[in-house]
Design an enzyme around this catalytic site. Structure first.
Site, PDB file in Angstrom:
ATOM      1  N   HIS A 285       0.816  -1.223   0.000  1.00  0.00           N
ATOM      2  CA  HIS A 285       0.000   0.000   0.000  1.00  0.00           C
ATOM      3  C   HIS A 285       0.853   1.278   0.000  1.00  0.00           C
ATOM      4  O   HIS A 285       0.779   2.106  -0.903  1.00  0.00           O
ATOM      5  CB  HIS A 285      -0.876   0.045   1.260  1.00  0.00           C
ATOM      6  CG  HIS A 285      -1.717  -1.158   1.493  1.00  0.00           C
ATOM      7  ND1 HIS A 285      -2.875  -1.396   0.798  1.00  0.00           N
ATOM      8  CD2 HIS A 285      -1.596  -2.175   2.386  1.00  0.00           C
ATOM      9  CE1 HIS A 285      -3.434  -2.514   1.248  1.00  0.00           C
ATOM     10  NE2 HIS A 285      -2.680  -3.007   2.207  1.00  0.00           N
TER      11      HIS A 285
HETATM   12  C1  BDR Z   1      -2.921   0.676   5.368  1.00  0.00           C
HETATM   13  O1  BDR Z   1      -3.115   0.151   6.675  1.00  0.00           O
HETATM   14  C2  BDR Z   1      -1.897  -0.273   7.220  1.00  0.00           C
HETATM   15  O2  BDR Z   1      -2.038  -1.534   7.777  1.00  0.00           O
HETATM   16  C3  BDR Z   1      -0.879  -0.213   6.120  1.00  0.00           C
HETATM   17  O3  BDR Z   1       0.367   0.191   6.636  1.00  0.00           O
HETATM   18  C4  BDR Z   1      -1.434   0.799   5.158  1.00  0.00           C
HETATM   19  O4  BDR Z   1      -1.035   2.107   5.499  1.00  0.00           O
HETATM   20  C5  BDR Z   1      -3.625  -0.226   4.371  1.00  0.00           C
HETATM   21  O5  BDR Z   1      -4.985  -0.286   4.628  1.00  0.00           O
END
Ligand code: BDR
Ligand code: CA
Length: 312
Positions: free
Chosen positions: A242
């Site tokens: 992400h």
């Molecule tokens: C986001 O949530 C976190 O767990 C990850 O680091 C990312 O920023 C994804 O939904």
């Protein structure tokens, strides 16, 4: 001229890869500082983890500030089930010795924006938006001085990953997200729609591991750990990277595509709390307040990450 950024983060293995990508891309990016926020794990760990990552990258000189230890209104929700007990499980690294900057992360963000030339600082939030919202509330004059906010959060067609409707970062602090999306600052949003296309694979992790350095070993260990959750839970091919999408977009925007849309944040219904209501089809007259990315050239994206890691 490199673009000047502040990274606001809650590491997290994918946050770690985002930070390495930024630190390994000095021609494109100047990292002015990194602020930690509570999210994936509590603040004591996220502010530790940022320093673990900086030290791994040989950058003890980076300013690291701790910010908010809980969301504006709601109790903190964390994600150890995804990231492990430390938030950075998967690589065995020493406890950091570099100090935290004594300033609060929110003060650092405000100070930087008020002293640097207007329109030159980009904010890169990779976690819940608490610090950014607090800064905007405390010093509203920063709104017109921010070049852009490029954030990871929300989802349109992919729905949510912490509830059926909400993505983790927005869900954890929906009230902060509402402040940020309503601030009139240019926003670029890396939603789950794009990040779910930036998946790890055996060969992508192997090519990072093949770099053969301390940094690449740690990065590959993190990716192996991180991908386990998504593969088991969603049956997907790999784990979605992400947060590095935020940094990759700053370096090579041509790898991504999306459109300008209205985005509103749900803060009323418990059922859909933290949902990003994205007017992808333009069915309302509401102002287009965000550039919502939906697609990425995943091979180009992973090549960029490998290249940055090989520079560290
Ligand atoms: C986001 O949530 C976190 O767990 C990850 O680091 C990312 O920023 C994804 O939904
Ligand atoms: Ca994150």
């Amino acid at each position: 001229m490199p673009r000047s950024i502040i990274i606001d983060t809650d590491p997290g293995q994918d946050d770690a890869l985002a930070i390495l990508l930024a630190l390994g891309s000095p021609d494109a990016l100047e990292v002015i500082g990194i602020t930690a926020v509570a999210g994936n794990v509590p603040l004591a760990l996220t502010s530790r983890n940022v320093r673990v990552i900086c030290e791994l990258a040989g950058r003890r000189d980076i300013t690291v500030c701790a910010g908010a230890d809980r969301p504006l209104l709601r109790p903190l929700v964390t994600a150890e089930h995804v990231h492990g007990k430390t938030g950075l499980d998967g690589a065995d690294l020493p406890e950091p010795t570099m100090p935290l900057d004594p300033r609060h992360g929110v003060d650092f963000i405000i100070e930087t924006l008020m002293t640097r030339a207007a329109g030159t600082v980009t904010l890169c939030p990779l976690g819940p938006l608490t610090n950014i919202a607090m800064a905007l509330i405390r010093e509203p004059r920063i709104a017109s001085r921010i070049k852009e906010i490029v954030l990871m959060g929300g989802g349109c067609f992919e729905g949510g990953n912490i509830t059926p409707a909400a993505e983790f970062n927005i869900f954890v602090d929906p009230h902060a997200a509402k402040v940020v999306f309503g601030a009139g600052v240019p926003i670029t949003m890396m939603s789950l729609d794009v990040t779910h296309k930036a998946l790890t694979s055996r060969s992508r992790v192997a090519s990072i591991k093949a770099i053969g350095s301390k940094v690449s070993d740690a990065a590959a260990g993190w990716l192996d750990f991180f991908e386990r959750f998504d593969v088991q839970k969603y049956g997907s091919e790999g784990g979605p990277l992400h947060d590095p999408c935020v940094i990759a977009w700053l370096i090579r925007p041509e790898l991504f595509s999306g459109r300008r849309c209205n985005v509103e944040i749900e803060t009323v219904s418990e059922l859909t709390m933290g949902m990003t209501v994205i007017d992808w089809w333009g069915v309302t007259e509401r102002p287009k307040n965000a550039h919502v990315l939906g697609d990425v050239d995943a091979d180009g994206f992973f090549a960029l990450i490998a290249q940055a890691i090989s520079r560290l």
